[in-house]
Design a protein around this motif. Structure first.
Motif, PDB file in Angstrom:
ATOM      1  N   PHE A  41       4.453  -3.822  -1.285  1.00 36.12           N
ATOM      2  CA  PHE A  41       3.231  -3.545  -2.024  1.00 36.12           C
ATOM      3  C   PHE A  41       3.112  -4.479  -3.213  1.00 36.12           C
ATOM      4  CE2 PHE A  41       6.285  -0.569  -3.962  1.00 36.12           C
ATOM      5  CZ  PHE A  41       6.120  -0.840  -5.311  1.00 36.12           C
ATOM      6  N   THR A  42       1.875  -4.591  -3.687  1.00 42.96           N
ATOM      7  CA  THR A  42       1.584  -5.367  -4.878  1.00 42.96           C
ATOM      8  C   THR A  42       1.500  -4.419  -6.062  1.00 42.96           C
ATOM      9  OG1 THR A  42       0.367  -7.020  -3.605  1.00 42.96           O
ATOM     10  CG2 THR A  42      -0.103  -6.902  -5.968  1.00 42.96           C
ATOM     11  N   LEU A  43       2.093  -4.821  -7.168  1.00 47.31           N
ATOM     12  CA  LEU A  43       2.099  -3.999  -8.367  1.00 47.31           C
ATOM     13  C   LEU A  43       1.015  -4.507  -9.314  1.00 47.31           C
ATOM     14  CD1 LEU A  43       3.468  -1.701  -9.882  1.00 47.31           C
ATOM     15  CD2 LEU A  43       5.109  -3.339 -10.791  1.00 47.31           C
ATOM     16  N   HIS A  44       0.015  -3.649  -9.592  1.00 51.31           N
ATOM     17  CA  HIS A  44      -1.122  -4.019 -10.421  1.00 51.31           C
ATOM     18  C   HIS A  44      -1.007  -3.418 -11.817  1.00 51.31           C
ATOM     19  CE1 HIS A  44      -3.659  -5.404  -6.977  1.00 51.31           C
ATOM     20  NE2 HIS A  44      -2.952  -4.502  -6.318  1.00 51.31           N
ATOM     21  N   ASP A  80       2.477  -8.025 -10.461  1.00 53.55           N
ATOM     22  CA  ASP A  80       2.021  -9.075  -9.547  1.00 53.55           C
ATOM     23  C   ASP A  80       0.596  -9.526  -9.872  1.00 53.55           C
ATOM     24  OD1 ASP A  80       4.376  -9.035  -7.814  1.00 53.55           O
ATOM     25  OD2 ASP A  80       3.666  -7.043  -7.241  1.00 53.55           O
ATOM     26  N   ARG A  81      -0.249  -8.547 -10.186  1.00 54.11           N
ATOM     27  CA  ARG A  81      -1.636  -8.842 -10.513  1.00 54.11           C
ATOM     28  C   ARG A  81      -2.035  -8.060 -11.760  1.00 54.11           C
ATOM     29  NH1 ARG A  81      -3.775 -13.140  -9.151  1.00 54.11           N
ATOM     30  NH2 ARG A  81      -5.798 -12.174  -9.589  1.00 54.11           N
ATOM     31  N   LEU A 126      -8.618  -0.173  -4.418  1.00 50.25           N
ATOM     32  CA  LEU A 126      -7.224   0.203  -4.244  1.00 50.25           C
ATOM     33  C   LEU A 126      -7.079   1.400  -3.312  1.00 50.25           C
ATOM     34  CD1 LEU A 126      -4.368  -0.575  -5.195  1.00 50.25           C
ATOM     35  CD2 LEU A 126      -4.593   1.118  -7.011  1.00 50.25           C
ATOM     36  N   GLY A 131      -5.714  -1.815   0.035  1.00 50.41           N
ATOM     37  CA  GLY A 131      -4.804  -1.566  -1.071  1.00 50.41           C
ATOM     38  C   GLY A 131      -3.829  -0.441  -0.805  1.00 50.41           C
ATOM     39  N   ASP A 134      -0.343  -0.742  -2.206  1.00 51.27           N
ATOM     40  CA  ASP A 134      -0.221  -1.197  -3.577  1.00 51.27           C
ATOM     41  C   ASP A 134      -0.028  -0.032  -4.551  1.00 51.27           C
ATOM     42  OD1 ASP A 134      -0.742  -3.552  -2.359  1.00 51.27           O
ATOM     43  OD2 ASP A 134      -2.566  -4.025  -3.462  1.00 51.27           O
ATOM     44  N   ARG A 135       0.404  -0.361  -5.770  1.00 51.34           N
ATOM     45  CA  ARG A 135       0.571   0.619  -6.841  1.00 51.34           C
ATOM     46  C   ARG A 135      -0.050   0.042  -8.116  1.00 51.34           C
ATOM     47  NH1 ARG A 135       1.672   2.591  -2.806  1.00 51.34           N
ATOM     48  NH2 ARG A 135       3.490   3.824  -2.164  1.00 51.34           N
ATOM     49  N   ALA A 136      -0.425   0.926  -9.047  1.00 51.33           N
ATOM     50  CA  ALA A 136      -1.087   0.438 -10.263  1.00 51.33           C
ATOM     51  C   ALA A 136      -0.711   1.277 -11.478  1.00 51.33           C
ATOM     52  CB  ALA A 136      -2.602   0.453 -10.086  1.00 51.33           C
ATOM     53  N   ARG A 160      -2.281   6.517  -5.967  1.00 51.28           N
ATOM     54  CA  ARG A 160      -1.294   5.438  -6.048  1.00 51.28           C
ATOM     55  C   ARG A 160      -1.267   4.814  -7.436  1.00 51.28           C
ATOM     56  NH1 ARG A 160      -3.254   4.770  -0.780  1.00 51.28           N
ATOM     57  NH2 ARG A 160      -4.934   3.371  -1.392  1.00 51.28           N
TER      58      ARG A 160
END
Length: 286
Positions: A41-44, A80-81, A126, A131, A134-136, A160
């Motif tokens: 996953f991408t961490l936002h 990551d973003r 997301l 998404g 992903d997590r934020a 998430r």
């Protein structure tokens, strides 16, 4: 909707930034070994009122990194973003320049716009299939009562994301009159903030009298109760920050939307609030 850009700090700037930095560090550290082959996953990171990236400390010429730059400097498990939402063009330009100085443009987006509109748009993205892995971590630091309940609900619905929000207690105090109903325009603003008329429960009526008898604690609890209806875990530090004398009185609230990780996220938030309670004498139990 446009919001006045601000670059200066208040009497509680140190406490606010300390809590933000502690949570960002702990949150990313908890995800240090992820993604991996089984959990990609991408961490936002999202800053909904990003400002210009720098804050002038009150009563001092010192300029310190704001929440946006703090997030960029997390290095144990970097985001990551990063999405920075800001309504003021000059603030956007300065923040972009600072990001470029740090060579972080490849993972950063500065978006000029209404925080409610753009944050809900991010939440819709997301929550969708693109998404799903992903997590934020979402930080909401309004200047007053700009955050609409619909936006908070949108964050909770992702399942998430974690939300750390500055609760604008002083602004609410000004709108919630003691000896009568608020003015019609203030009632509309309160209903947008609380997501309905639940704030009216702070008042008691009898005959021709309308009185708000409770204090700060009752205002905070009215909002926290609303959050508990949509988040898996909610953490209320049960103390205020800042000072009523300089207009900086507020608190912080935290919501975790991911049921599978809510307990860990809430424990991190409690630790952050407990640690922050000792850094300034202005932070006090209400």
């Amino acid at each position: 909707m446009e919001y006045e850009g601000k670059s200066y700090g208040s009497g509680a700037t140190v406490e606010k930034l300390d809590a933000h930095n502690r949570y960002a560090d702990a949150y990313t550290s908890a995800l240090l070994y992820q993604p991996n082959r089984d959990n990609l996953f991408t961490l936002h990171y999202v800053d909904a009122f990003a400002g210009r990236g720098e804050v002038n400390l009150p009563g001092s010429a010192e300029i310190v990194p704001g929440s946006a730059l703090q997030a960029l400097e997390v290095d144990n498990r970097p985001f990551d973003r990063l999405l920075f939402i800001e309504s003021d063009q000059q603030n956007c330009d300065r923040l972009l320049a600072l990001i470029e100085e740090r060579r972080d443009s490849h993972r950063s987006t500065v978006l000029r716009g209404d925080a409610n509109v753009e944050l809900r748009r991010f939440c819709s993205w997301l929550k969708g299939p693109q998404g799903r892995m992903d997590r934020a971590f979402i930080f909401v630091d309004p200047y007053a009562m700009q955050v609409e309940w619909e936006t908070v609900e949108a964050v909770a619905a992702i399942k998430r994301a974690d939300l750390l929000m500055l609760f604008p207690l002083m602004s609410l105090r000004r709108n919630l009159k003691r000896d009568d109903w608020p003015r019609p325009e203030h009632q509309m603003a309160l209903s947008r903030f609380f997501g309905g008329d639940s704030w009216k429960g702070l008042y008691s009526t009898g005959g021709d009298t309308v009185v708000r008898e409770g204090g700060d604690r009752e205002i905070i609890e009215a909002y926290v109760d609303r959050m508990k209806g949509v988040f898996s875990e909610v953490v209320d530090p049960e103390r205020t920050l800042g000072s009523a004398s300089d207009g900086s009185l507020f608190t912080m609230v935290f919501g975790a939307s991911n049921p599978a990780a809510a307990d860990l996220a809430a424990r991190i938030a409690r630790g952050v609030f407990d640690a922050a309670s000792g850094i300034q004498s202005r932070m006090r139990f209400d």
